[in-house]
Enzyme design. Structure first.
Site, PDB file in Angstrom:
ATOM      1  N   THR A   1     -15.429  -2.422  -8.422  1.00  9.18           N
ATOM      2  CA  THR A   1     -15.790  -1.361  -9.363  1.00  9.18           C
ATOM      3  C   THR A   1     -17.158  -1.667  -9.977  1.00  9.18           C
ATOM      4  OG1 THR A   1     -13.440  -1.115  -9.779  1.00  9.18           O
ATOM      5  CG2 THR A   1     -14.906  -0.018 -11.331  1.00  9.18           C
TER       6      THR A   1
ATOM      7  N   ARG B   1       0.842  -5.394  -7.824  1.00  8.73           N
ATOM      8  CA  ARG B   1       1.437  -5.112  -6.516  1.00  8.73           C
ATOM      9  C   ARG B   1       2.319  -6.289  -6.098  1.00  8.73           C
ATOM     10  NH1 ARG B   1      -1.711  -5.772  -3.006  1.00  8.73           N
ATOM     11  NH2 ARG B   1      -3.652  -6.183  -4.108  1.00  8.73           N
TER      12      ARG B   1
ATOM     13  N   ASP C   1     -12.870   1.788  -4.165  1.00  6.95           N
ATOM     14  CA  ASP C   1     -11.705   1.085  -3.613  1.00  6.95           C
ATOM     15  C   ASP C   1     -11.415   1.368  -2.142  1.00  6.95           C
ATOM     16  OD1 ASP C   1      -9.580  -0.761  -4.166  1.00  6.95           O
ATOM     17  OD2 ASP C   1      -8.170   0.908  -4.159  1.00  6.95           O
TER      18      ASP C   1
ATOM     19  N   SER D   1      -8.850  -7.373  -4.161  1.00  2.23           N
ATOM     20  CA  SER D   1      -8.519  -6.761  -5.449  1.00  2.23           C
ATOM     21  C   SER D   1      -9.014  -7.645  -6.591  1.00  2.23           C
ATOM     22  CB  SER D   1      -7.007  -6.618  -5.567  1.00  2.23           C
ATOM     23  OG  SER D   1      -6.500  -5.995  -4.405  1.00  2.23           O
ATOM     24  N   ALA D   2      -9.555  -6.999  -7.603  1.00  3.66           N
ATOM     25  CA  ALA D   2     -10.029  -7.692  -8.809  1.00  3.66           C
ATOM     26  C   ALA D   2     -11.138  -8.709  -8.506  1.00  3.66           C
ATOM     27  CB  ALA D   2      -8.868  -8.343  -9.563  1.00  3.66           C
ATOM     28  N   CYS D   3     -12.030  -8.350  -7.584  1.00  4.34           N
ATOM     29  CA  CYS D   3     -13.181  -9.209  -7.275  1.00  4.34           C
ATOM     30  C   CYS D   3     -14.496  -8.459  -7.461  1.00  4.34           C
ATOM     31  CB  CYS D   3     -13.100  -9.753  -5.865  1.00  4.34           C
ATOM     32  SG  CYS D   3     -11.801 -10.981  -5.663  1.00  4.34           S
TER      33      CYS D   3
ATOM     34  N   LYS E   1      -2.716   2.962  -2.075  1.00  3.41           N
ATOM     35  CA  LYS E   1      -2.652   1.854  -1.120  1.00  3.41           C
ATOM     36  C   LYS E   1      -1.752   2.202   0.069  1.00  3.41           C
ATOM     37  CE  LYS E   1      -5.121  -0.757  -3.691  1.00  3.41           C
ATOM     38  NZ  LYS E   1      -6.483  -1.076  -3.268  1.00  3.41           N
TER      39      LYS E   1
ATOM     40  N   ARG F   1      -5.072  -1.941 -16.532  1.00  6.93           N
ATOM     41  CA  ARG F   1      -5.841  -0.977 -15.733  1.00  6.93           C
ATOM     42  C   ARG F   1      -6.260   0.243 -16.528  1.00  6.93           C
ATOM     43  NH1 ARG F   1      -6.645  -2.020 -10.023  1.00  6.93           N
ATOM     44  NH2 ARG F   1      -5.557  -3.963  -9.639  1.00  6.93           N
TER      45      ARG F   1
ATOM     46  N   HIS G   1     -10.599  -1.137   2.705  1.00  6.33           N
ATOM     47  CA  HIS G   1     -10.538  -1.448   1.273  1.00  6.33           C
ATOM     48  C   HIS G   1     -11.967  -1.703   0.802  1.00  6.33           C
ATOM     49  CE1 HIS G   1      -8.736  -4.279  -2.018  1.00  6.33           C
ATOM     50  NE2 HIS G   1      -8.707  -3.031  -2.423  1.00  6.33           N
TER      51      HIS G   1
ATOM     52  N   TYR H   1       4.418   0.473 -10.994  1.00  8.16           N
ATOM     53  CA  TYR H   1       3.027  -0.015 -11.001  1.00  8.16           C
ATOM     54  C   TYR H   1       2.160   0.767  -9.995  1.00  8.16           C
ATOM     55  CZ  TYR H   1      -1.113  -2.675 -10.173  1.00  8.16           C
ATOM     56  OH  TYR H   1      -2.432  -3.008 -10.019  1.00  8.16           O
ATOM     57  N   GLY H   2       0.938   1.077 -10.416  1.00 12.31           N
ATOM     58  CA  GLY H   2       0.025   1.914  -9.626  1.00 12.31           C
ATOM     59  C   GLY H   2       0.061   1.666  -8.126  1.00 12.31           C
TER      60      GLY H   2
HETATM   61  C1  OXD Z   1      -5.745  -3.215  -5.780  1.00 14.14           C
HETATM   62  C2  OXD Z   1      -6.101  -1.973  -6.479  1.00 14.14           C
HETATM   63  O1  OXD Z   1      -4.773  -3.879  -6.166  1.00 14.14           O
HETATM   64  O2  OXD Z   1      -7.126  -1.379  -6.104  1.00 14.14           O
HETATM   65  O3  OXD Z   1      -6.431  -3.549  -4.807  1.00 14.14           O
HETATM   66  O4  OXD Z   1      -5.377  -1.527  -7.369  1.00 14.14           O
HETATM   67 MN    MN Z   2      -7.988  -2.196  -4.344  1.00 13.56          MN
END
Ligand code: OXD
Ligand code: MN
Length: 597
Positions: A261, A77, A283, A256-258, A214, A375, A234, A205-206
């Site tokens: 999931t 992002r 998410d 994000s990425a912490c 988002k 991802r 979030h 990008y997603g």
């Molecule tokens: C993020 C995602 O970047 O969930 O937070 O993809």
């Molecule tokens: Mn996220």
């Protein structure tokens, strides 16, 4: 003139008129209306393969799964290119980029003009949320990316179902997306909340291009949530069942990425025999006050768009199981036999790989084989531990709200707030070290209120005020906790083993909600003692656990100064109650510091 490949499956002129108008601007060669059918899925995948956008993975190793490599300049992002264009700058606040809407539309029209020449415009209608739920929202994304179309098909309920739900109404989010020439200097992700409109150009990008995620489900939704009295956050959603069969729900926000999931799919360690964690989302949570006075949450998504590196049988068995089929992998590495690989996967790295940029890779290579923000996209239903209540149109009642950042110091393993206002203060001033999920430096401490800073679609001070008001509106509010899985010792190693072992903290939190477990009062909140946690068979030394639980008064002195600066930065819209909360903590802390000497 564009050729329409499929007839519009709706007579809603709000929809058809808008699609015509956007097509006149973007000038695609073809327009394709997605219906969401199985036949269409195959057609889109075949188109993506023909165009070289997707590659099929080996059917025996990874059935029904695909591989994609993005432009190397387009892997995360881009917050610096993301805008919220409200009529006034004040409404967007100091944490969003802003431009006057008319000026921004004019600038973007220039970029969209003819951007789809030679391409197909996919019309992608979708519902965020369970179709029959009062929570859910309809959106339509027009995109020239078949990758986006096939990913939205996984991430949302996509196709005719959404147009049927919309009927003849005008209440749909208007998303326009073009990869255009994928040039970062002409990349913009722009929200126009007043028009229920999102325009995104220059990225595939997603988080920049799947506008349902988002952009709609967080930034736009948070804007509407404030006006309508609910929350768009979030946060992951999980269901915890105790050995006695009690079922409770937790919402947890991490940047994000912490590890959202991983936490959403936690597998309890052997000492927690009889406990079961099931997933509702990893998410996004939309939360409303229910008729019984509790806070109810629902996941508006229908799939997972997760970070691959670090995912393994040891760290997330459930994710590894759900990824055995039906997934799209982006920017991971490719094995010679047509399967995928990423750093942190179980076992040694294969001898040879093709890296995320398509280059040969060996174990001696100096660069990672998979991009750190590579991802997977996979349907929610693939999760073998999905909660049976995931499609309950009312959502699920939340017992605890947890927030956590990536902090190598200061923040203890778990901290319970004294009350709602204190919880909003702790979460609203939370800091976290940045990750590869956004472009820019990694490991820099930034304040991240509710782990939501990139996604608050309006002024952040007003957002905190909205959180306080929500507390007043919830007769039976959940308790608010802070956690930190990432604290490090002097040797630079993590003090807490994390992953499945986080169950020990979840159990303490749930017991605190029931008024059972004990805690120690500190100036900054209520903290478990080691004896308050179930630590049987924990693979960590007692000294490390003590260090993870420690409230260091000097570290907190510095932390409160940074928090104060953060509130100053947010400016005059920060509620006075949070300023007072800061002063109260500071006074209590200074008293404790004096008493110590
Ligand atoms: C993020 C995602 O970047 O969930 O937070 O993809
Ligand atoms: Mn996220």
């Amino acid at each position: 003139m564009s050729t329409t490949l499929t007839a519009p499956p709706t007579t809603n002129t709000h929809v058809t008129g808008w699609v015509d108008e956007m097509a006149r601007m973007c000038k695609p060669d073809r327009i394709y209306w997605c219906d969401g059918s199985e036949t269409e899925r195959e057609r889109l995948l075949a188109e993506a393969i023909d165009a070289g956008v997707l590659m099929k993975l080996d059917e025996r190793k990874r059935p029904n799964s695909y591989y994609s490599r993005s432009n190397p300049n387009d892997v995360a992002r881009t917050e610096e290119l993301t805008f919220v264009c409200t009529p006034t700058r004040e409404e967007a606040g100091p944490t969003n980029n802003w431009m006057e809407p008319g000026e921004m539309y004019a600038k973007l029209r220039g970029l969209f003009d003819g951007s789809m020449r030679g391409r197909t415009m996919y019309v992608v209608p979708y519902i965020m949320g369970v179709p029959n739920s009062p929570f859910s929202k309809v959106g339509i994304e027009l995109t020239d990316s078949v990758y986006v179309a096939v990913n939205i098909r996984i991430m949302a309920r996509m196709g005719n179902i959404a147009l049927q739900r919309l009927g003849m109404a005008d209440a749909f989010n208007r998303g326009l997306h073009s990869v255009a020439d994928c040039d970062p200097s002409r990349r913009f992700i722009v929200h126009f909340p007043q028009d229920n409109t999102i325009w995104s150009v220059g990225s595939g990008y997603g988080g920049n291009a799947l506008l349902n995620k988002k952009c709609l489900a967080l930034r736009m939704a948070s804007y509407y949530a404030r006006r309508e009295g609910w929350l768009a956050e979030h946060m992951l959603l999980l269901e915890a069942t105790s050995p006695q069969g009690e079922v409770r729900y937790i919402a947890a926000g991490f940047p994000s990425a912490c590890g959202k999931t991983n936490l959403a799919m936690l597998v309890p360690p052997p000492a927690f025999d009889g406990w079961r964690i099931r997933t509702l989302g990893d998410d996004i949570a939309w939360m409303r006050v229910g008729t019984d006075g509790r806070l109810y949450a629902a996941n508006p998504e229908n799939g997972f768009f997760g970070v691959a590196p670090g995912t393994s049988m040891a760290t997330n068995l459930t994710a590894m199981k759900m990824l055995t089929r039906d997934a799209i992998f982006t920017n991971v590495a490719l094995t010679p036999d047509g399967d995928v690989w990423w750093e942190g996967m179980d076992g040694p790295a294969p001898d040879r790989l093709t890296d995320w940029q398509g280059e040969p890779w060996t174990r001696d290579s100096k660069t990672p084989a998979a991009h750190p923000n590579s991802r997977f996209t996979v349907p929610l239903a693939n999760n073998p531990m999905v909660s049976p209540n995931v499609n309950d149109p009312r959502g699920v009642p939340i017992s605890a709200l947890i927030f956590g950042g990536r902090r190598s110091n200061t923040v203890p393993l778990a901290l319970e707030s004294f009350n709602w206002t204190h919880g909003v203060y702790l979460a609203g001033t939370m800091g976290s070290e940045t990750t590869a999920a956004k472009t820019g430096a990694v490991g820099v401490l930034r304040r991240d209120p509710m782990a939501n800073i990139p996604f608050i679609g309006y002024d952040a001070g007003e957002y905190l005020a909205h959180w306080l008001e929500m507390g007043a509106r919830i007769p039976r509010p959940p308790k608010i906790f802070l956690v930190n899985w990432f604290r490090k010792g002097e040797d630079g190693r993590f003090l807490w083993p994390g992953f499945g072992e986080n169950m020990r903290v979840l159990e303490w939190i749930l017991e605190r909600c029931d008024g059972h477990a004990a805690a120690r009062e500190t100036p900054v909140g209520l903290v478990p003692r080691a004896t308050d946690l179930e630590l049987r068979e924990l693979p960590a030394k007692p000294a490390a656990v003590d260090a993870a639980l420690r409230v260091d008064l000097d570290e907190w002195h510095d932390e409160l100064t940074l928090q104060d600066q953060w509130l100053d930065f947010l400016g005059p819209t920060v509620p006075r109650a949070l300023r007072l909360q800061h002063d109260l903590m500071q006074e209590a802390l200074e008293t404790a510091r004096k008493a110590r000497v």
